[in-house]
Structure formats: C-alpha cells, structure tokens
Write a protein that holds these residues in place. Structure first.
Motif, PDB file in Angstrom:
ATOM      1  N   ALA A   1     -10.550  -4.556   4.873  1.00 54.22           N
ATOM      2  CA  ALA A   1      -9.724  -4.386   6.115  1.00 54.22           C
ATOM      3  C   ALA A   1      -8.114  -4.914   5.858  1.00 54.22           C
ATOM      4  O   ALA A   1      -8.363  -6.176   5.422  1.00 54.22           O
ATOM      5  CB  ALA A   1     -10.086  -5.285   7.323  1.00 54.22           C
ATOM      6  N   VAL A   2      -7.431  -4.271   5.851  1.00 56.75           N
ATOM      7  CA  VAL A   2      -6.099  -4.579   5.521  1.00 56.75           C
ATOM      8  C   VAL A   2      -5.108  -4.964   7.089  1.00 56.75           C
ATOM      9  O   VAL A   2      -4.905  -4.089   7.813  1.00 56.75           O
ATOM     10  CB  VAL A   2      -5.282  -3.484   4.899  1.00 56.75           C
ATOM     11  CG1 VAL A   2      -3.788  -3.817   4.572  1.00 56.75           C
ATOM     12  CG2 VAL A   2      -5.913  -2.823   3.590  1.00 56.75           C
ATOM     13  N   ALA A   3      -4.886  -6.254   7.079  1.00 55.55           N
ATOM     14  CA  ALA A   3      -4.520  -6.848   8.250  1.00 55.55           C
ATOM     15  C   ALA A   3      -3.079  -7.271   7.953  1.00 55.55           C
ATOM     16  O   ALA A   3      -2.736  -8.123   7.409  1.00 55.55           O
ATOM     17  CB  ALA A   3      -5.340  -8.155   8.570  1.00 55.55           C
ATOM     18  N   THR A   4      -2.202  -6.557   8.693  1.00 56.73           N
ATOM     19  CA  THR A   4      -0.701  -6.556   8.326  1.00 56.73           C
ATOM     20  C   THR A   4      -0.016  -5.706   9.432  1.00 56.73           C
ATOM     21  O   THR A   4      -0.373  -4.516   9.947  1.00 56.73           O
ATOM     22  CB  THR A   4      -0.217  -6.247   7.000  1.00 56.73           C
ATOM     23  OG1 THR A   4       1.069  -6.522   6.804  1.00 56.73           O
ATOM     24  CG2 THR A   4      -0.423  -4.738   6.743  1.00 56.73           C
ATOM     25  N   HIS A   5       1.261  -6.274   9.950  1.00 59.22           N
ATOM     26  CA  HIS A   5       2.201  -5.313  10.696  1.00 59.22           C
ATOM     27  C   HIS A   5       3.305  -4.906   9.907  1.00 59.22           C
ATOM     28  O   HIS A   5       4.132  -4.110  10.177  1.00 59.22           O
ATOM     29  CB  HIS A   5       2.820  -6.196  11.725  1.00 59.22           C
ATOM     30  CG  HIS A   5       1.806  -6.749  12.733  1.00 59.22           C
ATOM     31  ND1 HIS A   5       1.547  -8.100  12.907  1.00 59.22           N
ATOM     32  CD2 HIS A   5       0.813  -6.270  13.499  1.00 59.22           C
ATOM     33  CE1 HIS A   5       0.616  -8.210  13.757  1.00 59.22           C
ATOM     34  NE2 HIS A   5      -0.034  -7.216  13.846  1.00 59.22           N
ATOM     35  N   ASP A   6       3.252  -5.170   8.407  1.00 54.60           N
ATOM     36  CA  ASP A   6       4.473  -4.941   7.558  1.00 54.60           C
ATOM     37  C   ASP A   6       4.094  -3.236   7.165  1.00 54.60           C
ATOM     38  O   ASP A   6       3.361  -2.783   6.494  1.00 54.60           O
ATOM     39  CB  ASP A   6       4.079  -5.687   6.299  1.00 54.60           C
ATOM     40  CG  ASP A   6       5.358  -5.575   5.253  1.00 54.60           C
ATOM     41  OD1 ASP A   6       5.862  -4.321   5.409  1.00 54.60           O
ATOM     42  OD2 ASP A   6       5.509  -6.477   4.733  1.00 54.60           O
ATOM     43  N   HIS A   7       5.068  -2.611   7.741  1.00 56.01           N
ATOM     44  CA  HIS A   7       5.084  -1.173   7.437  1.00 56.01           C
ATOM     45  C   HIS A   7       5.213  -0.913   6.079  1.00 56.01           C
ATOM     46  O   HIS A   7       4.822   0.451   5.416  1.00 56.01           O
ATOM     47  CB  HIS A   7       6.132  -0.322   8.393  1.00 56.01           C
ATOM     48  CG  HIS A   7       7.520  -0.566   8.039  1.00 56.01           C
ATOM     49  ND1 HIS A   7       7.943  -1.741   8.720  1.00 56.01           N
ATOM     50  CD2 HIS A   7       8.501  -0.093   7.242  1.00 56.01           C
ATOM     51  CE1 HIS A   7       9.302  -1.918   8.233  1.00 56.01           C
ATOM     52  NE2 HIS A   7       9.618  -0.582   7.677  1.00 56.01           N
ATOM     53  N   HIS A   8       5.842  -1.826   5.134  1.00 52.45           N
ATOM     54  CA  HIS A   8       6.240  -1.473   3.679  1.00 52.45           C
ATOM     55  C   HIS A   8       4.797  -1.476   3.024  1.00 52.45           C
ATOM     56  O   HIS A   8       4.407  -0.743   2.127  1.00 52.45           O
ATOM     57  CB  HIS A   8       7.198  -2.417   3.233  1.00 52.45           C
ATOM     58  CG  HIS A   8       8.555  -2.382   3.782  1.00 52.45           C
ATOM     59  ND1 HIS A   8       9.253  -1.088   3.610  1.00 52.45           N
ATOM     60  CD2 HIS A   8       9.234  -3.146   4.394  1.00 52.45           C
ATOM     61  CE1 HIS A   8      10.424  -1.349   4.191  1.00 52.45           C
ATOM     62  NE2 HIS A   8      10.430  -2.288   4.736  1.00 52.45           N
ATOM     63  N   ILE A   9       4.012  -2.544   3.251  1.00 50.48           N
ATOM     64  CA  ILE A   9       2.637  -2.862   2.743  1.00 50.48           C
ATOM     65  C   ILE A   9       1.573  -1.608   3.097  1.00 50.48           C
ATOM     66  O   ILE A   9       0.988  -1.003   2.444  1.00 50.48           O
ATOM     67  CB  ILE A   9       1.920  -4.093   3.273  1.00 50.48           C
ATOM     68  CG1 ILE A   9       2.952  -5.234   2.531  1.00 50.48           C
ATOM     69  CG2 ILE A   9       0.656  -4.191   2.753  1.00 50.48           C
ATOM     70  CD1 ILE A   9       2.743  -5.682   1.383  1.00 50.48           C
ATOM     71  N   ILE A  10       1.769  -1.433   4.410  1.00 47.16           N
ATOM     72  CA  ILE A  10       1.110  -0.203   4.776  1.00 47.16           C
ATOM     73  C   ILE A  10       1.361   1.156   3.993  1.00 47.16           C
ATOM     74  O   ILE A  10       0.429   2.083   3.796  1.00 47.16           O
ATOM     75  CB  ILE A  10       1.121   0.111   6.350  1.00 47.16           C
ATOM     76  CG1 ILE A  10       0.433  -1.090   7.216  1.00 47.16           C
ATOM     77  CG2 ILE A  10       0.618   1.406   6.864  1.00 47.16           C
ATOM     78  CD1 ILE A  10       0.622  -1.112   8.605  1.00 47.16           C
ATOM     79  N   ALA A  11       2.508   1.500   3.993  1.00 44.79           N
ATOM     80  CA  ALA A  11       2.786   2.709   3.139  1.00 44.79           C
ATOM     81  C   ALA A  11       2.361   2.861   1.762  1.00 44.79           C
ATOM     82  O   ALA A  11       1.778   3.829   1.107  1.00 44.79           O
ATOM     83  CB  ALA A  11       4.387   2.793   3.010  1.00 44.79           C
ATOM     84  N   LYS A  12       2.312   1.431   1.216  1.00 44.39           N
ATOM     85  CA  LYS A  12       1.864   1.327  -0.127  1.00 44.39           C
ATOM     86  C   LYS A  12       0.540   1.390  -0.253  1.00 44.39           C
ATOM     87  O   LYS A  12      -0.164   2.114  -1.176  1.00 44.39           O
ATOM     88  CB  LYS A  12       2.008  -0.060  -0.780  1.00 44.39           C
ATOM     89  CG  LYS A  12       3.670  -0.419  -1.047  1.00 44.39           C
ATOM     90  CD  LYS A  12       4.091  -1.529  -1.667  1.00 44.39           C
ATOM     91  CE  LYS A  12       5.618  -1.904  -1.746  1.00 44.39           C
ATOM     92  NZ  LYS A  12       5.747  -3.264  -2.347  1.00 44.39           N
ATOM     93  N   VAL A  13      -0.349   0.849   0.853  1.00 41.75           N
ATOM     94  CA  VAL A  13      -1.653   0.906   0.745  1.00 41.75           C
ATOM     95  C   VAL A  13      -2.149   2.692   0.999  1.00 41.75           C
ATOM     96  O   VAL A  13      -3.010   3.093   0.237  1.00 41.75           O
ATOM     97  CB  VAL A  13      -2.310   0.188   1.923  1.00 41.75           C
ATOM     98  CG1 VAL A  13      -3.815   0.658   2.254  1.00 41.75           C
ATOM     99  CG2 VAL A  13      -2.322  -1.328   1.704  1.00 41.75           C
ATOM    100  N   LYS A  14      -1.572   3.331   1.527  1.00 41.82           N
ATOM    101  CA  LYS A  14      -1.831   4.626   1.942  1.00 41.82           C
ATOM    102  C   LYS A  14      -1.437   5.408   0.952  1.00 41.82           C
ATOM    103  O   LYS A  14      -2.274   6.470   0.424  1.00 41.82           O
ATOM    104  CB  LYS A  14      -0.911   5.289   3.104  1.00 41.82           C
ATOM    105  CG  LYS A  14      -1.264   4.542   4.483  1.00 41.82           C
ATOM    106  CD  LYS A  14      -0.239   4.841   5.568  1.00 41.82           C
ATOM    107  CE  LYS A  14       0.050   6.272   5.903  1.00 41.82           C
ATOM    108  NZ  LYS A  14       0.930   6.381   6.946  1.00 41.82           N
TER     109      LYS A  14
END
Length: 304
Positions: free
Chosen positions: A220-233
């Motif tokens: 579960a990747v818990a963050t509001h950081d859109h930069h991190i989310i883009a990297k995970v995707k």
C-alpha cells in the motif's frame, strides 16, 4: 502568516491532553469536519458509502488518544469491533486500522495483545483485514514484535513502515509476506534514528516501495505526492507488477480529485477514513505535516 507556524507547534498541540479533552466537547470544529468523517458510526457509514459508490475503498480508524487505563483501552477495543460489525452489516468496502496505544500497549502488553486478538478474530470471521498503524519511534519495536506474534495465528493483519527511519529497510526485509502500508512518516523523530530532509526521505520511500513490490509482497503506497505516484505507476508498468499486488492510499478529505482520478484509471485507491469524537490530536498532526492545511482551520472558524 498563520501558515508559517512550525511543524513543531502543531505536534506540540497534538500532545496536549487538556486541549484534546476540550475538543471532545467542541464537536468537529476548526475545519476538522473536512478531514474527519463524523463523530458517530452512523455518520461514518454515510461517508464510506459515498466513497464506495465512487469506486474508492476505505480503511476506518475510530480515533482515540491518551489511553491511560484498561477501561479506556477496553472501550477502544469494543469500538473497533463495532466498526468491523458495521462494515459487515452495511456491506461497506473497508478495512480497519488500529493503534496499539489506544488498545493499552503502554499499560499492559499482554492485555493489548489480547485486545488485538479479539479484534482480529472478529475481522477473520468477516474475512476482513486489520492494519496496525505505526506510531512514534518509542512504540516502533514493540509494534513490530506484537505484529510478528499475532502473525503466528492471524494472516489478516499487517502494519506500516515509515520511510524516514534509518532502520526501515532492514526491518522490512524481516517482514516478507506481510502486507505493508509504506509512508514517509508523520512524527518528529531524532536525527539519531530518522532522516530529516525531504530529499532523503523521498529517496528512501521509493526504495522501500520497490523492494517490497519486487519481493512479491502486497504494498500500500500511502502518499499525496503526485511525483511519487507517477514514479510508482511507471515502475509497476516497467516491472509488469499486477495491479492486484498494490494500492494507493490517501487521507480522507485530501486531494480528492487525485483519489478519484486514480480510481477512474483502474488503480485500487483506498481512503483512510478517521471518525469519532477524539479528533483533535489527529487533526493537529495533519496540520503539522503540511502547514498550508491551516486553511482548513481558517475555514472552520466560520462553520456553523
């Protein structure tokens, strides 16, 4: 000017027992209603159902701080069990999150473990999952120890790994096969045990996510950081990691458009939904994480 108030100030307020007690009488004030889903189970059910209808799944946290007696811990345990029963009865798509301090770990370790067993037995009966929230570093090792003890009997329990801790990578390697929520970390910790700078924390955050995913573990990747989310995707796409091996998690009331966008894209998007009258400390920690969230408080001053 008010948004410049320091993280330390809000964390100090979050630990103030007098203010916490007073806040229970205020109701959801200072903008807290925007990030806490009501005082009662009934109010919570309405909010969770609304989220589920938007293809957002949830994890529920019945808020509670400063437990100082077995009676208070027993009350918190009963509230957690009632929450699981409400999830089942109402057909909600939600897990449960709990804090060991709320269940009495500072009073009596075995008493706390027995409370957790009661909660997990109920969750197991309903085929549900319980996440043990990670608290400050003072409770870090005992949380991991209790988790491993519980995992000898229950498979429907996991915990949280905080990326700002130096020991996070080493300890995570010992938790292979256990579903983890990976976060950056919300408490102020000593530079002896935790990274202090955003760049270092972000780098370790991504490192932990990659390690856990590549180990075949549910993450579960818990963050509001859109930069991190883009990297995970990008990473899961490159590594061909199936979407049923991970999910994104965000807090109720924050970045709601991004939450919906991720759900619409077909990712599992879980919303952490706190509820209950004991909201003050939780809300102060949210303000400490991002001082710009003080705008919630300013708006709340004018709410009737």
């Amino acid at each position: 000017m008010i948004s410049a108030l320091s993280k330390e100030f809000f964390l100090f307020l979050s630990k103030n027992r007098t203010l916490n007690r007073a806040a229970k009488k205020w109701g959801l004030k200072l903008g807290a209603s925007q990030v806490v889903a009501g005082n009662s189970i009934e109010a919570m059910i309405v909010k969770v159902r609304e989220l589920n209808e938007k293809d957002l799944v949830c994890t529920l946290d019945h808020l509670g701080e400063f437990v100082s007696s077995k009676e208070e811990a027993a009350t918190a345990t009963a509230a957690a069990i009632r929450t699981l029963e409400a999830i089942e009865k109402e057909g909600l798509n939600s897990h449960l999150s709990v804090k060991l301090t709320q269940l009495g770990v500072d009073i009596d370790r075995e008493f706390c473990v027995n409370n957790m067993r009661s909660i997990l037995e109920t969750a197991q009966k309903f085929k549900n999952f319980v996440r043990i929230d990670m608290e400050d570093y003072l409770h870090y090792k005992i949380t991991l120890n209790i988790l491993q003890e519980l995992r000898e009997t229950f498979q429907n329990v996991g915990t949280v790994m905080q990326a700002y801790l130096f020991c996070a990578e080493e300890d995570m390697q010992k938790l292979q096969g256990i579903p983890l929520r990976i976060v950056k970390g919300a408490y102020k910790e000593s530079p002896k045990v935790a990274f202090q700078h955003k760049k270092e924390i972000d780098e370790n955050f991504m490192k932990l996510i990659k390690i856990h995913l590549l180990g075949g573990n549910y993450t579960a990747v818990a963050t509001h950081d859109h930069h991190i989310i883009a990297k995970v995707k990008q990473f899961v796409e490159e590594q061909q990691i199936p979407r049923d091996q991970f999910e994104f998690q965000m807090l109720y009331g924050f970045r709601t458009e991004m939450q919906q966008s991720l759900a619409d894209e077909g990712y599992k998007m879980r919303v952490y939904v706190p509820y209950g009258s004991d909201w003050f400390a939780y809300y102060m920690r949210r303000l400490a994480e991002r001082p710009q969230n003080v705008s919630f408080a300013l708006k709340g001053l004018f709410l009737k």
